[in-house]
Design an enzyme around this catalytic site. Sequence first.
Site, short mmCIF file in Angstrom:
data_model
loop_
_atom_site.label_atom_id
_atom_site.label_comp_id
_atom_site.label_asym_id
_atom_site.label_seq_id
_atom_site.Cartn_x
_atom_site.Cartn_y
_atom_site.Cartn_z
N ASP A 24 0.82 -1.22 0.00
CA ASP A 24 0.00 0.00 0.00
C ASP A 24 0.86 1.26 0.00
O ASP A 24 2.05 1.23 0.32
CB ASP A 24 -0.89 0.03 1.24
CG ASP A 24 -2.10 -0.88 1.12
OD1 ASP A 24 -2.16 -1.66 0.15
OD2 ASP A 24 -2.96 -0.83 2.00
N HIS A 75 3.74 -2.40 3.23
CA HIS A 75 3.71 -1.01 2.76
C HIS A 75 4.97 -0.67 1.97
O HIS A 75 6.05 -1.19 2.26
CB HIS A 75 3.53 -0.05 3.94
CG HIS A 75 2.18 -0.15 4.57
ND1 HIS A 75 1.85 -1.14 5.47
CD2 HIS A 75 1.05 0.61 4.40
CE1 HIS A 75 0.58 -1.01 5.84
NE2 HIS A 75 0.08 0.05 5.22
#
Length: 247
Positions: free
Chosen positions: A51, A207
């Site tokens: 992400d 991430h």
Amino acid sequence: MLQLRKSFVATLAILLLFPLLLLPQSASATASSADKSNSKASTKILYLTFDDGPTAHTDQLLDILDQYKVKATFFMLGPHMEQYQKATKRIVKEGHGLGLHGVTHVPSKFYKNAYSGLKEMQQANESLNKVAGVKTSLVRTPYGSKPYLKPAYRNVLLAQGGFHLWDWNVDSLDWKYKKDHQKVYNNVMQQVHNVHKNGTTPVVLMHDQEATLKVLPQVLKTLKAEGYQFEILTKNVQPVNFWNDKR
């Protein structure tokens, strides 16, 4: 008469040997079929997702993935795609999965009303198309879809917008333990094993950040050694989300 007897003996020998000739071939075919079935049943698929990218660290992240011959899916933010265009194009070129993560990443803005999230995802898709010439229908909403993405919001995003909603079932917590790489590694491995044991395909949340680069090689090395195969998310894969919404 002698010739007739020889012919009869030869015919009898062939008839006796014929079943024996078929037996190994039949057994071999059965074994081959069983091997294929077992191989398919034992395949361990895993979806690795990132992400908040792309970022200044995406190229290093892509280098690590390339080193281990792994494909992942990136849920990207519109402004970041436009800021890091080279990285965005590389993600597309190298065949990684493409997803959208909105524009603002601010709950009060993204979830302001039923249409605000749809607008952000459409805007992010336009950024992806502007930079790399492609679009995607996969979305992951900021901080996950629960509890913010209520039924009315989902109906707008999925039914009207035509998007497919993804969350995760393995949270690395790499955003929380940025300096404790062993903690992140342990989180991933323990949760992956639990999810797989329950007969579910792991969808791992990580991430696109500098801290993740420190633990990613160890994670990939171990998972590959355990036989996991990394695949990308597409519109043809049934979505995994907290609402169990399969649209």
